[in-house]
Design a protein around this motif. Structure first.
Motif, short mmCIF file in Angstrom:
data_model
loop_
_atom_site.label_atom_id
_atom_site.label_comp_id
_atom_site.label_asym_id
_atom_site.label_seq_id
_atom_site.Cartn_x
_atom_site.Cartn_y
_atom_site.Cartn_z
N GLU A 175 42.32 21.16 28.58
CA GLU A 175 43.40 21.54 27.66
C GLU A 175 44.10 22.81 28.12
O GLU A 175 45.32 22.92 28.12
CB GLU A 175 42.84 21.76 26.25
N HIS A 176 43.29 23.81 28.50
CA HIS A 176 43.83 25.11 28.86
C HIS A 176 44.11 25.25 30.35
O HIS A 176 44.74 26.23 30.77
CB HIS A 176 42.87 26.22 28.42
N GLN A 177 43.62 24.26 31.14
CA GLN A 177 43.76 24.33 32.59
C GLN A 177 43.21 25.66 33.12
O GLN A 177 43.84 26.34 33.93
CB GLN A 177 45.23 24.14 33.00
N GLN A 178 42.00 26.01 32.61
CA GLN A 178 41.36 27.26 32.99
C GLN A 178 39.87 27.03 33.23
O GLN A 178 39.25 26.19 32.56
CB GLN A 178 41.52 28.32 31.90
N PRO A 179 39.27 27.80 34.13
CA PRO A 179 37.82 27.73 34.28
C PRO A 179 37.12 28.42 33.11
O PRO A 179 37.57 29.46 32.63
CB PRO A 179 37.56 28.47 35.59
N ILE A 180 36.04 27.83 32.66
CA ILE A 180 35.18 28.44 31.63
C ILE A 180 34.08 29.24 32.33
O ILE A 180 33.86 30.41 32.03
CB ILE A 180 34.58 27.35 30.72
N LEU A 181 33.42 28.58 33.26
CA LEU A 181 32.46 29.25 34.14
C LEU A 181 33.14 29.49 35.48
O LEU A 181 33.95 28.69 35.93
CB LEU A 181 31.21 28.39 34.33
N HIS A 182 32.80 30.62 36.10
CA HIS A 182 33.43 30.95 37.38
C HIS A 182 32.92 29.99 38.45
O HIS A 182 31.71 29.91 38.71
CB HIS A 182 33.11 32.38 37.78
N PRO A 183 33.80 29.20 39.07
CA PRO A 183 33.36 28.16 40.01
C PRO A 183 32.74 28.75 41.27
O PRO A 183 33.14 29.80 41.76
CB PRO A 183 34.66 27.40 40.33
#
Length: 273
Positions: free
Chosen positions: A29-37
């Motif tokens: 939805e946000h096109q963002q990482p939740i955890l740092h890849p």
């Protein structure tokens, strides 16, 4: 590296059987990482979390000498679960179950089961460890997520106190008064400097707010480890069943002695809004 994908309409998760490591968790939805890849955006800690002073501890009338670690010359760092290859027991597009069998001469002798699950905007991780040895042994569990951090990200959680970091990253005496750097009672941007401390009396919830996305960590664990490195785009908020070096603290807080066939568990979840 093997890469297993889970995905629903809201979240995408990538997992590697090596170390049962999460490689990435992102909000579609946000096109963002939740955890740092990365190679380890999150990993399990078992059969103990973090470090034990002198890599040994008393158990009844004996001294347990912990195994050597291939990544740390002094400590059985975070146990062995994050270093071992797990077997895929089952899985589909929304859930994955991994298993691990491990035995050490010191007395650790266990079967572990770890499930990762997506349900709408929530990610669930459930770790279960069963002792299979004939002699009882002490166990602890933890999760080590690396939450993605931007310069605007704010963090909030409650705690009764903390253990300042001492020599060799081991804890000093517990402090009941939080310092400006370690106080996250109110939502704030973490200071851009090294922080590596454990908290007691954690409320079981932590908020990571980037401004455009809110991430809530939840766990039944009363202990939280926080790790921050200057100029790095992540902050680790680690639910643990026990404080660092609990094995050598009076009462061995949070640790459990398991007999043959007995089980201990730790669960956490992440909700995105």
């Amino acid at each position: 590296m093997d890469r297993l994908l889970l995905e629903n309409d809201f979240l995408r998760l990538a997992v590697a059987p090596q170390g049962a490591a999460i490689l990435s968790l992102e909000s579609l939805e946000h096109q963002q990482p939740i955890l740092h890849p990365g190679e380890q955006a999150m990993f399990p800690m078992l059969p103990l979390a973090n470090r034990v002073a002198e890599n040994r501890f008393p158990l009844h009338d004996d001294i347990v000498e912990l195994p050597k670690s291939p990544v740390d010359e002094r400590f059985f760092l975070h146990g062995d679960g994050w270093m071992r290859r797990w077997q895929v027991a089952s899985g589909d597009s929304h859930q994955l179950v991994l298993t691990l069998r491990s035995r050490h001469d010191c007395g650790f002798d266990y079967q572990a089961r770890l499930s990762y699950r997506l349900e709408r905007r929530r990610f669930f991780a459930e770790l279960e460890l069963t002792h299979v040895g004939a002699q009882p042994m002490v166990y602890g569990l933890g999760m080590h997520p690396f939450f993605h951090l931007t310069p605007e990200t704010r963090v909030q959680f409650g705690a009764t106190g903390f253990w300042p970091e001492g020599e060799l990253h081991l804890p000093q005496a517990w402090q009941g008064v939080l310092t400006p750097q370690t106080d996250f009672t109110e939502l704030k941007v973490p200071e851009n400097q090294w922080l590596n401390v454990g908290y007691s009396g954690w409320s079981g919830k932590a908020l990571i707010d980037s401004g455009t996305m809110q991430v809530q960590l939840s766990s039944g664990s009363p202990y939280l480890m926080v790790f921050r490195m200057a100029d790095e785009p992540f902050i680790c908020l680690e639910p643990q069943s026990h404080p660092v070096n609990a094995h050598n603290m009076p009462g061995q807080p949070g640790l459990v002695l398991l007999g043959e066939g007995e089980t201990t568990r730790l669960a956490m979840d992440i909700t995105v809004s």
